[in-house]
Design a protein around this motif. Structure first.
Motif, short mmCIF file in Angstrom:
data_model
loop_
_atom_site.label_atom_id
_atom_site.label_comp_id
_atom_site.label_asym_id
_atom_site.label_seq_id
_atom_site.Cartn_x
_atom_site.Cartn_y
_atom_site.Cartn_z
N ILE A 143 -1.04 3.13 -5.53
CA ILE A 143 -2.37 3.69 -5.73
C ILE A 143 -2.19 4.90 -6.63
O ILE A 143 -1.61 5.90 -6.20
CB ILE A 143 -3.01 4.08 -4.39
CG1 ILE A 143 -3.22 2.81 -3.54
CG2 ILE A 143 -4.34 4.80 -4.59
CD1 ILE A 143 -3.19 3.06 -2.07
N SER A 164 -10.43 -3.08 -3.97
CA SER A 164 -9.43 -2.74 -2.96
C SER A 164 -9.91 -1.43 -2.31
O SER A 164 -9.70 -0.35 -2.85
CB SER A 164 -8.09 -2.56 -3.68
OG SER A 164 -7.14 -1.95 -2.90
N HIS A 167 -10.57 1.37 0.76
CA HIS A 167 -10.08 2.03 1.98
C HIS A 167 -11.21 2.11 3.00
O HIS A 167 -12.26 2.66 2.73
CB HIS A 167 -9.59 3.43 1.57
CG HIS A 167 -9.45 4.42 2.68
ND1 HIS A 167 -8.26 5.04 2.98
CD2 HIS A 167 -10.35 4.95 3.55
CE1 HIS A 167 -8.43 5.90 3.98
NE2 HIS A 167 -9.69 5.86 4.34
N GLU A 191 -8.32 -1.90 2.49
CA GLU A 191 -7.09 -1.17 2.78
C GLU A 191 -7.22 -0.45 4.12
O GLU A 191 -8.18 0.27 4.36
CB GLU A 191 -6.82 -0.15 1.66
CG GLU A 191 -6.76 -0.75 0.27
CD GLU A 191 -5.69 -1.82 0.14
OE1 GLU A 191 -4.53 -1.56 0.54
OE2 GLU A 191 -6.01 -2.91 -0.37
N LYS A 217 -9.11 0.97 -6.68
CA LYS A 217 -9.09 1.57 -5.34
C LYS A 217 -10.29 2.48 -5.17
O LYS A 217 -10.64 3.25 -6.05
CB LYS A 217 -7.79 2.38 -5.16
CG LYS A 217 -7.68 3.17 -3.86
CD LYS A 217 -7.44 2.29 -2.65
CE LYS A 217 -7.58 3.02 -1.33
NZ LYS A 217 -6.59 4.04 -1.06
N HIS A 223 0.86 -1.20 0.00
CA HIS A 223 0.00 0.00 0.00
C HIS A 223 0.88 1.24 0.00
O HIS A 223 1.33 1.71 1.05
CB HIS A 223 -0.92 0.00 1.23
CG HIS A 223 -1.92 1.12 1.22
ND1 HIS A 223 -3.27 0.91 1.05
CD2 HIS A 223 -1.78 2.45 1.36
CE1 HIS A 223 -3.92 2.07 1.09
NE2 HIS A 223 -3.02 3.02 1.27
N SER A 229 -6.63 -3.96 -10.58
CA SER A 229 -7.19 -3.77 -9.24
C SER A 229 -7.67 -2.33 -9.14
O SER A 229 -7.07 -1.42 -9.74
CB SER A 229 -6.12 -4.05 -8.18
OG SER A 229 -6.66 -4.01 -6.88
N ARG A 262 -2.97 0.23 -8.84
CA ARG A 262 -4.42 0.23 -8.63
C ARG A 262 -5.01 1.58 -9.03
O ARG A 262 -4.63 2.62 -8.49
CB ARG A 262 -4.73 -0.10 -7.17
CG ARG A 262 -4.39 -1.54 -6.87
CD ARG A 262 -4.47 -1.88 -5.42
NE ARG A 262 -3.42 -1.26 -4.66
CZ ARG A 262 -3.41 -1.23 -3.32
NH1 ARG A 262 -4.39 -1.77 -2.64
NH2 ARG A 262 -2.42 -0.68 -2.67
N TYR A 314 -12.52 4.76 -1.78
CA TYR A 314 -12.50 5.23 -0.39
C TYR A 314 -13.91 5.15 0.20
O TYR A 314 -14.85 5.66 -0.40
CB TYR A 314 -12.03 6.69 -0.31
CG TYR A 314 -10.57 6.89 -0.63
CD1 TYR A 314 -9.63 6.97 0.39
CD2 TYR A 314 -10.14 7.00 -1.95
CE1 TYR A 314 -8.28 7.17 0.09
CE2 TYR A 314 -8.80 7.18 -2.26
CZ TYR A 314 -7.88 7.27 -1.22
OH TYR A 314 -6.55 7.44 -1.52
#
Length: 533
Positions: A225, A331, A333, A364, A279, A68, A277, A250, A281
């Motif tokens: 990321i 993935s 957060h 994450e 990402k 990460h 992948s 990602r 939030y």
């Protein structure tokens, strides 16, 4: 018997391979490992052109993988103002003044400030306006979930007392309703929109700085990321033969459809650059009090934190279902207990609605977990992608934020492993230091940075050195669908290694933080060697 290009002898080689955990020597042909064994076994692979490296009884491990990072951002941070060590408001302002004088006319970004170092007061635009009347400033807290804009940056972003808080964000205001300059989470995007995009060459320069940092720390792989622009920069460095790390990139979940239309599925790419992948939030951070909890913060009972706008309007769930259907990895957060629970519920819907495949869900951070949710991680095969350094950093003040009870299941490394959850480790650089050694130390010792927990902050959550090494090697390889190619010192796998100054398995935990990297090997090439070796 083939003759090796490179052999390492006289080492203590911890292979992370259960079939042969310890060896003395290893042979490499091209970029792959061809044999692992004793000195006498491996010396048979030596020919007249074989390079022989004497490890001098030092410890060799598989190359570290950081699961990460904001790797490109980290490179830019190395080019930007560094406020991480500012211990007073005066020092904070002075560092910005000095940077503005040395770099006239360009946006001042970076920062990494920590307001806890001067007692917890949030910075204000007035601290820096007198030094930056002609240059816009937007410097972020080290967690990346709030930042300080000066008056010029606020003006360029069109932020006034009339500007409403965007969904999932907060414009902090003074007692008269005027913006103080502090913007939290989604409110930060109002300024990001007006910061000029760096050119491709500027991006490449930032990555090169990051690569220099990474090789000294024993890193042979990162899960970055990033953006499509970062992807272009990595490709350019790869074409030039200058990419000295393996990148699992990602991209934002909002771009899932672009990848799906091209038929890209995780893991797409080669041994140096892979994508597929995504990402997203779900909430903010503990330090900014925007991590989403079930119950209010002890420090501010008026808030439980903030869900992001894509959670609030339902896009996250919709995108997650569609992206997973296209065989793209999720993935997400999540820091607060409520955010983690919410993401697990989204994953449950994905599993229920979509066909089965080797999807390898990731959360994450997985920082603060409600006790009922550990078993849900296991049942859904969710990878807990964690950053152990945050535990010894946040541990200085986390109990002030959320109280002792919730901290018992914060950074719960031991609880995750005891529940059979796949645990992976990274740094979150540039939020925290990039060093895997510091991460291993944090997971094993849990001694907070203020020295107030010599036996460890919630010591029942400590894990062993062996487990921590697995979290930085084979487990991270698994999290990027590459456990058959790297992550252990096994014949047939990529020849990625790190050699350490001390045997971290046989020294006191508190000494691990001082261990140095002596050598880093990527694909059979020595990319870093310390002067001490």
């Amino acid at each position: 018997m083939p003759k090796a290009d490179l052999i390492f002898i006289n080492g203590k080689i911890w292979t992370v391979d259960k079939a042969k955990p310890v060896a003395q020597a290893v042979a490499v042909l091209g970029d792959k490992i061809i044999a692992v064994g004793s000195n006498s076994e491996i010396k048979k692979y030596a020919g007249k052109n074989t390079k022989v490296v004497d490890l001098k009884k030092k410890l060799m491990l598989p190359g570290f993988i950081d699961d990460h990072t904001h790797f490109v951002s980290g490179g830019f941070q190395l080019m930007s103002v560094d406020l991480r060590t500012a211990k007073t408001p005066e020092e904070f302002a002075l560092k910005i003044k000095e940077y503005a004088e040395k770099n006239p006319g360009r946006w001042i970004t970076g920062g990494d400030w920590d307001h806890e170092l001067w007692g917890g007061e949030l910075p204000r635009k007035e601290w820096i306006d007198k030094y930056t009347q002609n240059v816009p400033v937007f410097v972020t807290r080290y967690d990346g979930h709030m930042g300080l804009a000066n008056s010029l940056a606020l003006k360029l972003a069109g932020i006034t007392r009339e500007t409403p808080d965007p969904p999932g964000g907060l414009i902090v205001r003074d007692e008269n309703g005027e913006p103080t300059g502090i913007l939290k989470d989604e409110a930060m995007s109002l300024v990001y929109k007006v910061i000029p995009e760096p050119s491709l060459e500027e991006r490449i320069s930032a990555i090169k700085l990051a690569l220099e940092e990474a090789k000294k720390l024993g890193l042979t792989g990162v899960h970055d990321i990033g953006t499509v622009e970062d992807f272009k920069a990595y490709q350019e460095l790869y074409k030039r033969g200058e990419l000295t790390i393996r990148v699992f990139l990602r991209l934002p979940i909002s771009q899932w459809e672009d990848l799906a239309k091209l038929g890209i599925q995780v893991p797409f790419g080669n041994e140096f650059i892979r994508i597929g992948s995504l990402k997203a939030y779900a909430d903010g951070s503990l330090g900014s009090m925007t991590a989403l909890f079930f119950d209010p913060y002890d420090e501010n009972p008026n808030t439980k934190g903030l869900a992001t706008d894509i959670v609030i309007d339902g896009r996250l769930e919709k995108w997650a279902i569609e992206a997973d259907k296209a065989k793209l990895q999720l993935s997400i957060h999540a820091i607060g207990d409520s955010a983690n629970s919410l993401v697990l519920s989204i994953f449950e819907k994905v599993v229920k609605q979509n066909p089965t495949w080797d999807r390898r869900f990731r959360i994450e951070h997985a920082q603060h977990i409600h006790p009922k949710d550990f078993v849900r991680f296991k049942n859904l095969n969710v990878i807990a992608s964690m950053q152990p350094y945050h535990a010894i950093d946040d541990g200085r003040w986390a109990e002030k934020r959320i109280g002792k009870e919730r901290c018992k299941t914060s950074y719960a490394f031991r609880t995750f492993l005891d529940n059979g959850v796949k645990l992976c480790f990274g740094s979150d650089w540039n939020v925290a230091p990039l060093s895997p050694i510091l991460g291993i130390y944090a997971a094993v010792a849990r001694q907070t940075l203020d020295g107030k927990h010599p036996e460890g902050w919630f010591p029942e959550q400590k894990i062993s050195v062996e487990e921590a090494v697995e979290c930085y090697t084979i487990n991270n390889a698994y999290a990027e669908f590459a456990e058959n190619e790297k992550g252990s010192i096994t014949p047939g796998k990529l020849a990625d290694f790190v050699v350490l100054s001390d045997d971290i398995f046989n020294i006191p935990a508190e000494r691990i933080k001082d261990v140095k990297v002596l050598m880093t090997v990527l694909g059979g090439k020595i990319i870093y060697q310390s002067q001490d070796f």
